[in-house]
Design an enzyme around this catalytic site. Structure first.
Site, PDB file in Angstrom:
ATOM      1  N   ASP A   1       7.320  22.743 -37.505  1.00  0.00           N
ATOM      2  CA  ASP A   1       8.015  21.450 -37.527  1.00  0.00           C
ATOM      3  C   ASP A   1       8.078  20.966 -38.978  1.00  0.00           C
ATOM      4  OD1 ASP A   1       9.108  18.996 -37.044  1.00  0.00           O
ATOM      5  OD2 ASP A   1       7.391  18.190 -35.946  1.00  0.00           O
TER       6      ASP A   1
ATOM      7  N   ASP B   1      14.920  20.893 -36.921  1.00  0.00           N
ATOM      8  CA  ASP B   1      13.769  21.129 -37.807  1.00  0.00           C
ATOM      9  C   ASP B   1      12.541  21.692 -37.093  1.00  0.00           C
ATOM     10  OD1 ASP B   1      12.621  18.857 -36.511  1.00  0.00           O
ATOM     11  OD2 ASP B   1      11.574  18.340 -38.367  1.00  0.00           O
ATOM     12  N   GLU B   2      12.732  22.159 -35.879  1.00  0.00           N
ATOM     13  CA  GLU B   2      11.557  22.509 -35.078  1.00  0.00           C
ATOM     14  C   GLU B   2      11.843  23.753 -34.230  1.00  0.00           C
ATOM     15  OE1 GLU B   2       9.102  20.022 -31.750  1.00  0.00           O
ATOM     16  OE2 GLU B   2      10.661  19.006 -32.843  1.00  0.00           O
TER      17      GLU B   2
HETATM   18  P1  TTP Z   1      11.075  14.859 -36.267  1.00  0.00           P
HETATM   19  O1  TTP Z   1      10.537  16.229 -36.469  1.00  0.00           O
HETATM   20  O2  TTP Z   1      10.677  14.119 -35.043  1.00  0.00           O
HETATM   21  O3  TTP Z   1      10.643  13.940 -37.487  1.00  0.00           O
HETATM   22  P2  TTP Z   1      10.569  14.269 -39.032  1.00  0.00           P
HETATM   23  O4  TTP Z   1      10.765  15.713 -39.307  1.00  0.00           O
HETATM   24  O5  TTP Z   1      11.494  13.363 -39.761  1.00  0.00           O
HETATM   25  O6  TTP Z   1       9.096  13.826 -39.394  1.00  0.00           O
HETATM   26  P3  TTP Z   1       7.713  14.559 -39.045  1.00  0.00           P
HETATM   27  O7  TTP Z   1       7.109  14.879 -40.377  1.00  0.00           O
HETATM   28  O8  TTP Z   1       6.924  13.552 -38.286  1.00  0.00           O
HETATM   29  O9  TTP Z   1       8.052  15.778 -38.233  1.00  0.00           O
HETATM   30  O10 TTP Z   1      12.637  14.873 -36.327  1.00  0.00           O
HETATM   31  C1  TTP Z   1      13.368  15.755 -37.157  1.00  0.00           C
HETATM   32  C2  TTP Z   1      14.639  15.093 -37.667  1.00  0.00           C
HETATM   33  O11 TTP Z   1      15.434  14.639 -36.578  1.00  0.00           O
HETATM   34  C3  TTP Z   1      14.365  13.867 -38.521  1.00  0.00           C
HETATM   35  O12 TTP Z   1      14.142  14.183 -39.900  1.00  0.00           O
HETATM   36  C4  TTP Z   1      15.580  13.036 -38.283  1.00  0.00           C
HETATM   37  C5  TTP Z   1      16.045  13.398 -36.895  1.00  0.00           C
HETATM   38  N1  TTP Z   1      15.658  12.336 -35.932  1.00  0.00           N
HETATM   39  C6  TTP Z   1      16.574  11.337 -35.631  1.00  0.00           C
HETATM   40  O13 TTP Z   1      17.702  11.353 -36.145  1.00  0.00           O
HETATM   41  N2  TTP Z   1      16.206  10.341 -34.761  1.00  0.00           N
HETATM   42  C7  TTP Z   1      14.954  10.272 -34.192  1.00  0.00           C
HETATM   43  O14 TTP Z   1      14.651   9.335 -33.425  1.00  0.00           O
HETATM   44  C8  TTP Z   1      14.020  11.318 -34.508  1.00  0.00           C
HETATM   45  C9  TTP Z   1      12.630  11.290 -33.899  1.00  0.00           C
HETATM   46  C10 TTP Z   1      14.419  12.316 -35.377  1.00  0.00           C
HETATM   47 MG    MG Z   2       9.779  17.208 -38.187  1.00  0.00          MG
END
Ligand code: TTP
Ligand code: MG
Length: 370
Positions: free
Chosen positions: A28, A123-124
């Site tokens: 992630d 991203d995951e």
């Molecule tokens: P996430 O992996 O949930 O968050 P992140 O990568 O920004 O942060 P973390 O370090 O906690 O993993 O989501 C990945 C991407 O998806 C994030 O950069 C932006 C998008 N996203 C949205 O557009 N809306 C949302 O509500 C979420 C949770 C994510």
């Molecule tokens: Mg993330």
């Protein structure tokens, strides 16, 4: 359990294929959209940064960097509230095309280790590396290498979790976020899960967690005390799920996405055209675009074929496709044949397509070429 920096490479977990144990990696990216912006503009690195819709247009936050998180800014929060919590917040609209492209590059790194990759979002992803020959079969070392490749090649950080199944791997990747690696070996599963709050289990939202708490069930240990039979009889489907997860069980396979079979580019013409020279002029502009796109997926030598798509003024369409090695000049013949099929109808859209090899064929090719 092993935190970043101290992976135990002897990894008992990694040598357990014989017992049917799987090796799953969950990756992630850290604050993904924000991290891409910070990479491309270092001036943003030290400031609180969020990506999202503007506050005066009732926008919401997509994500924010870890500086902004210290102010309490979070994903899905109204941008107006984020501004209130963090007045110096830099709010950007985001560049989805760049995030998508970065995500494709990320997938390409994963595919070096296994073709059993299940993307969950941009991203995951889950990777099943049980049968991967890399790093002597150590999932821990593969996860470390993947994180290093992401840092070196993409200029971004990722967090990784390694465990015998999907749900534990996902929980593991959260343990050392950001920029961390966490491993749960099979013999550590029981201890890891025992203390876990039930609300951390997938499929248990806040409301369900509250309901369970009102019955005195906070952790997996509490649910274990109740016994699997009682869980199922009291909670039905939810109980069945709990009965597995509270012991760390999860049989869900990593579901690899069906790999793409073709890559294409096309353009609708400003006005319909009739003659071959005019069509070729359009195609010669499309060819470099096509080549740029397939080069990210595989080398030209690996392509399975190439074709031309024509859409006529009456919206009927045809694709002339030939198997074989790729040569840009070959599009001449294909165009000629396509125009014969047009039977004088004006052309309103022209496209190019190439056939991609399967993931296995790409690996074989890179072996052949090396
Ligand atoms: P996430 O992996 O949930 O968050 P992140 O990568 O920004 O942060 P973390 O370090 O906690 O993993 O989501 C990945 C991407 O998806 C994030 O950069 C932006 C998008 N996203 C949205 O557009 N809306 C949302 O509500 C979420 C949770 C994510
Ligand atoms: Mg993330």
């Amino acid at each position: 359990m092993t935190a970043a920096g101290a992976p135990n490479h002897a990894a008992g977990a990694d040598s357990s294929t014989d017992s049917g144990m799987r090796k799953i990696i969950h990756i992630d990216m850290d604050c993904f959209f924000a991290a891409v912006e910070m990479r491309d503009n270092p001036a943003l690195r030290e400031v609180p940064l969020a990506i999202g819709g503007s506050a005066d247009r009732r926008g919401v936050i997509s994500t924010c960097n870890y500086v902004a998180r210290r102010f309490g800014v979070r994903s899905a929060m109204p941008s107006a509230l984020a501004r209130k919590l963090c007045p110096p917040l830099v709010l950007l609209p985001g560049r989805m095309a760049v995030y998508k492209e970065t995500s494709r590059q990320l997938q390409a790194i994963f595919l070096r280790y296994t073709d059993r990759v299940e993307p969950l979002s941009l991203d995951e992803a889950y990777l099943d590396v049980t049968d991967s020959p890399h790093c002597g079969g150590s999932a821990t070392l593969m996860a470390a290498e993947i994180r290093a490749a992401i840092a070196l090649e993409l200029g971004l950080t990722a967090s990784a979790g390694v465990a015998p199944n999907k749900f534990l791997a996902k929980l593991a990747s959260e343990q050392r976020k950001p920029d961390g690696l966490f491993v749960i070996r099979p013999r550590e599963v029981d201890e890891f899960v025992r203390q876990l709050p039930l609300g951390k289990l997938p499929g248990i939202g806040r409301k369900t967690a509250q309901r369970l708490e009102s019955l005195g069930l906070y952790s997996c240990e509490d649910a274990r005390q109740l016994g699997n039979e009682e869980l199922v009889s009291r909670f039905g489907k939810l109980g069945e799920m709990l009965a597995g997860r509270i012991w760390g069980h999860d049989e869900q396979p990593v579901q690899a996405q069906r790999t793409r079979k073709t890559i294409g580019v096309e353009t609708t013409l400003a006005s319909d055209v009739l003659d071959e020279a005019a069509c070729w002029e359009v195609l010669s502009r499309l060819i470099p675009e096509l080549e740029l796109r397939f080069a990210r997926a595989c080398p030209a030598e690996a392509l399975m074929g190439q074709g031309i798509k024509l859409k006529f003024a009456d919206f009927q369409q045809t694709t002339v496709y030939r198997k074989g090695s790729y040569q840009a000049a070959r599009f001449h013949d294909l165009l000629h044949e396509g125009l014969l099929r047009a039977q004088g109808k004006p052309i309103r859209l022209l496209g190019l397509v190439v056939g991609l090899p399967g993931a296995g064929e790409i690996n074989q090719l890179s072996l052949d070429l090396s």
